[in-house]
Design a protein around this motif. Structure first.
Motif, PDB file in Angstrom:
ATOM      1  N   GLY A  38       9.231  -6.887  29.289  1.00 18.09           N
ATOM      2  CA  GLY A  38      10.542  -7.146  30.400  1.00 18.09           C
ATOM      3  C   GLY A  38      10.171  -6.375  31.552  1.00 18.09           C
ATOM      4  O   GLY A  38       9.480  -6.994  32.278  1.00 18.09           O
ATOM      5  N   VAL A  39      11.321  -5.889  32.158  1.00 19.05           N
ATOM      6  CA  VAL A  39      11.169  -5.190  33.567  1.00 19.05           C
ATOM      7  C   VAL A  39      11.045  -4.123  33.873  1.00 19.05           C
ATOM      8  O   VAL A  39      11.869  -3.625  32.719  1.00 19.05           O
ATOM      9  N   GLY A  95       9.940 -21.476  19.526  1.00 18.43           N
ATOM     10  CA  GLY A  95      11.218 -21.442  18.756  1.00 18.43           C
ATOM     11  C   GLY A  95      11.917 -20.177  18.403  1.00 18.43           C
ATOM     12  O   GLY A  95      12.090 -20.264  17.304  1.00 18.43           O
ATOM     13  N   TRP A  96      10.693 -18.744  19.046  1.00 16.07           N
ATOM     14  CA  TRP A  96      10.542 -17.353  17.784  1.00 16.07           C
ATOM     15  C   TRP A  96      12.470 -17.203  18.532  1.00 16.07           C
ATOM     16  O   TRP A  96      12.870 -17.267  19.675  1.00 16.07           O
ATOM     17  N   SER A  97      12.717 -16.140  17.605  1.00 18.38           N
ATOM     18  CA  SER A  97      14.319 -16.185  17.919  1.00 18.38           C
ATOM     19  C   SER A  97      14.268 -14.756  18.775  1.00 18.38           C
ATOM     20  O   SER A  97      13.212 -13.802  19.158  1.00 18.38           O
ATOM     21  N   VAL A  98      14.613 -14.837  19.924  1.00 15.40           N
ATOM     22  CA  VAL A  98      15.320 -14.162  21.175  1.00 15.40           C
ATOM     23  C   VAL A  98      16.305 -13.662  20.832  1.00 15.40           C
ATOM     24  O   VAL A  98      17.852 -13.029  20.773  1.00 15.40           O
ATOM     25  N   ASP A  99      16.169 -12.109  20.362  1.00 16.93           N
ATOM     26  CA  ASP A  99      16.879 -11.338  19.991  1.00 16.93           C
ATOM     27  C   ASP A  99      17.929  -9.989  20.558  1.00 16.93           C
ATOM     28  O   ASP A  99      18.593 -10.128  20.477  1.00 16.93           O
ATOM     29  N   ILE A 120      10.688 -15.334  28.244  1.00 20.44           N
ATOM     30  CA  ILE A 120      11.155 -16.280  27.159  1.00 20.44           C
ATOM     31  C   ILE A 120      11.484 -17.297  27.172  1.00 20.44           C
ATOM     32  O   ILE A 120      11.244 -18.336  25.636  1.00 20.44           O
ATOM     33  N   GLU A 121      10.873 -18.568  28.251  1.00 20.65           N
ATOM     34  CA  GLU A 121      11.049 -19.510  27.661  1.00 20.65           C
ATOM     35  C   GLU A 121       9.508 -20.467  26.815  1.00 20.65           C
ATOM     36  O   GLU A 121       9.908 -20.548  25.966  1.00 20.65           O
ATOM     37  N   PHE A 122       8.262 -19.255  26.927  1.00 20.79           N
ATOM     38  CA  PHE A 122       7.436 -19.877  26.206  1.00 20.79           C
ATOM     39  C   PHE A 122       7.519 -19.153  24.430  1.00 20.79           C
ATOM     40  O   PHE A 122       7.541 -20.673  24.042  1.00 20.79           O
ATOM     41  N   TYR A 123       7.755 -17.960  24.294  1.00 27.28           N
ATOM     42  CA  TYR A 123       8.275 -17.354  23.064  1.00 27.28           C
ATOM     43  C   TYR A 123       9.404 -18.009  21.860  1.00 27.28           C
ATOM     44  O   TYR A 123       9.319 -18.548  21.165  1.00 27.28           O
ATOM     45  N   GLY A 124      10.647 -18.155  23.357  1.00 28.50           N
ATOM     46  CA  GLY A 124      11.992 -18.352  22.545  1.00 28.50           C
ATOM     47  C   GLY A 124      12.148 -20.192  22.638  1.00 28.50           C
ATOM     48  O   GLY A 124      12.560 -20.604  21.385  1.00 28.50           O
ATOM     49  N   THR A 125      11.284 -20.818  23.710  1.00 30.84           N
ATOM     50  CA  THR A 125      11.918 -21.867  24.030  1.00 30.84           C
ATOM     51  C   THR A 125      10.217 -23.307  22.815  1.00 30.84           C
ATOM     52  O   THR A 125      11.165 -24.262  22.571  1.00 30.84           O
ATOM     53  N   THR A 126       9.619 -22.504  23.689  1.00 28.72           N
ATOM     54  CA  THR A 126       8.136 -23.303  23.370  1.00 28.72           C
ATOM     55  C   THR A 126       8.053 -23.275  22.087  1.00 28.72           C
ATOM     56  O   THR A 126       7.794 -24.309  20.522  1.00 28.72           O
ATOM     57  N   SER A 159      19.381  -3.283  34.926  1.00 26.91           N
ATOM     58  CA  SER A 159      19.656  -3.135  36.807  1.00 26.91           C
ATOM     59  C   SER A 159      18.410  -3.850  36.720  1.00 26.91           C
ATOM     60  O   SER A 159      17.695  -4.741  35.560  1.00 26.91           O
ATOM     61  N   PRO A 160      17.911  -4.132  37.608  1.00 26.99           N
ATOM     62  CA  PRO A 160      17.649  -5.334  38.718  1.00 26.99           C
ATOM     63  C   PRO A 160      16.386  -4.516  38.493  1.00 26.99           C
ATOM     64  O   PRO A 160      14.600  -5.399  38.035  1.00 26.99           O
ATOM     65  N   GLU A 161      15.636  -3.128  37.896  1.00 23.62           N
ATOM     66  CA  GLU A 161      15.185  -2.519  37.866  1.00 23.62           C
ATOM     67  C   GLU A 161      14.466  -2.332  35.974  1.00 23.62           C
ATOM     68  O   GLU A 161      13.606  -1.665  35.945  1.00 23.62           O
ATOM     69  N   LEU A 162      15.186  -2.503  35.530  1.00 21.39           N
ATOM     70  CA  LEU A 162      15.247  -2.343  33.707  1.00 21.39           C
ATOM     71  C   LEU A 162      15.931  -3.561  33.287  1.00 21.39           C
ATOM     72  O   LEU A 162      17.073  -3.650  33.041  1.00 21.39           O
ATOM     73  N   ARG A 163      14.384  -4.433  32.680  1.00 19.83           N
ATOM     74  CA  ARG A 163      15.550  -5.367  31.737  1.00 19.83           C
ATOM     75  C   ARG A 163      14.365  -5.062  30.570  1.00 19.83           C
ATOM     76  O   ARG A 163      13.093  -4.938  30.293  1.00 19.83           O
ATOM     77  N   PHE A 164      15.519  -5.459  29.097  1.00 15.84           N
ATOM     78  CA  PHE A 164      14.456  -5.055  27.744  1.00 15.84           C
ATOM     79  C   PHE A 164      14.769  -6.597  27.337  1.00 15.84           C
ATOM     80  O   PHE A 164      15.515  -6.877  26.885  1.00 15.84           O
ATOM     81  N   VAL A 165      13.453  -7.345  26.563  1.00 19.83           N
ATOM     82  CA  VAL A 165      13.127  -8.212  26.186  1.00 19.83           C
ATOM     83  C   VAL A 165      12.699  -8.751  24.853  1.00 19.83           C
ATOM     84  O   VAL A 165      12.080  -7.589  24.860  1.00 19.83           O
ATOM     85  N   GLN A 166      13.258  -8.932  23.769  1.00 20.87           N
ATOM     86  CA  GLN A 166      12.634  -8.918  22.222  1.00 20.87           C
ATOM     87  C   GLN A 166      12.913  -9.769  21.686  1.00 20.87           C
ATOM     88  O   GLN A 166      13.343 -10.534  21.531  1.00 20.87           O
ATOM     89  N   VAL A 167      11.199 -10.838  21.396  1.00 22.48           N
ATOM     90  CA  VAL A 167      11.301 -11.655  20.462  1.00 22.48           C
ATOM     91  C   VAL A 167      11.127 -11.549  19.212  1.00 22.48           C
ATOM     92  O   VAL A 167      10.246 -10.784  19.303  1.00 22.48           O
ATOM     93  N   THR A 168      11.212 -12.416  18.131  1.00 24.09           N
ATOM     94  CA  THR A 168      10.755 -12.636  17.058  1.00 24.09           C
ATOM     95  C   THR A 168      10.203 -13.451  15.987  1.00 24.09           C
ATOM     96  O   THR A 168      11.394 -14.331  15.693  1.00 24.09           O
ATOM     97  N   PRO A 169       8.654 -13.318  15.364  1.00 24.37           N
ATOM     98  CA  PRO A 169       8.299 -14.858  15.382  1.00 24.37           C
ATOM     99  C   PRO A 169       8.348 -14.984  14.565  1.00 24.37           C
ATOM    100  O   PRO A 169       9.291 -14.195  13.342  1.00 24.37           O
ATOM    101  N   PRO A 170       9.680 -16.502  13.407  1.00 22.36           N
ATOM    102  CA  PRO A 170      10.179 -16.699  12.168  1.00 22.36           C
ATOM    103  C   PRO A 170       9.328 -16.130  10.931  1.00 22.36           C
ATOM    104  O   PRO A 170       7.688 -15.391  10.624  1.00 22.36           O
ATOM    105  N   GLY A 171       9.796 -15.229  10.014  1.00 10.85           N
ATOM    106  CA  GLY A 171       9.479 -14.996   8.959  1.00 10.85           C
ATOM    107  C   GLY A 171       9.324 -13.353   8.852  1.00 10.85           C
ATOM    108  O   GLY A 171       8.205 -12.426   8.156  1.00 10.85           O
ATOM    109  N   SER A 172       8.723 -12.476  10.897  1.00  9.87           N
ATOM    110  CA  SER A 172       8.180 -11.312  10.796  1.00  9.87           C
ATOM    111  C   SER A 172       9.155 -10.076  10.665  1.00  9.87           C
ATOM    112  O   SER A 172      10.499 -10.588  11.375  1.00  9.87           O
ATOM    113  N   ALA A 173       8.590  -9.150   9.730  1.00 11.62           N
ATOM    114  CA  ALA A 173       9.438  -7.639   9.783  1.00 11.62           C
ATOM    115  C   ALA A 173       8.628  -7.227  11.853  1.00 11.62           C
ATOM    116  O   ALA A 173       9.642  -6.211  12.087  1.00 11.62           O
ATOM    117  N   CYS A 174       8.003  -8.140  12.201  1.00 13.73           N
ATOM    118  CA  CYS A 174       7.113  -7.212  14.182  1.00 13.73           C
ATOM    119  C   CYS A 174       7.739  -8.128  14.746  1.00 13.73           C
ATOM    120  O   CYS A 174       7.810  -8.766  14.482  1.00 13.73           O
TER     121      CYS A 174
END
Length: 123
Positions: free
Chosen positions: A57-58, A27-31, A19-25, A37-52
């Protein structure tokens, strides 16, 4: 029938570091950052202008641990992309000029590789 690619999974060892790399470094959107739970985490990030988007996660089990992706995306200007990445402190070398395009390459902290391609049309 249309086939739209909307989500590409990445294998990562540390979701917070990614998240630090893609979101902060980069600058992509952390959607999404959903900790179910501690065993299940979902993170989605999107590059600027991308439909994909990309996800990681975990406990997602979308990719084998230790695997990596190679993803190629199109940019309008390879020199501008290189300057933006370098300005954000991302390790990347100069533009690789090929007859079929101009490329900038970088990796995330887990070794997932990215190629940014400026399409070159023959004149």
């Amino acid at each position: 029938m249309d086939y739209r690619i909307e989500l590409i999974p990445l294998a990562v060892q540390d979701a917070d570091r990614s998240i630090e790399f893609y979101g902060t470094t980069l600058g992509w959107s952390v959607d999404h950052d959903h900790k179910i739970s501690p065993e299940l985490r979902f993170v989605q990030v999107t590059p600027p202008g991308s439909a994909c988007s990309i996800c990681f996660g975990v406990g997602l089990e979308m990719m084998a641990a230790g695997s990596s992706q190679y993803i190629q995306v199109v940019v309008e200007d390879a020199d501008a992309a290189l300057a933006e990445l370098q300005g954000r402190g991302v390790a990347c070398e100069g533009v690789d000029d090929q007859p079929f395009g101009r490329f900038v390459y970088f990796q995330d902290p887990d070794g997932n590789r990215w190629a940014l391609q400026q399409i070159v049309r023959p004149t």
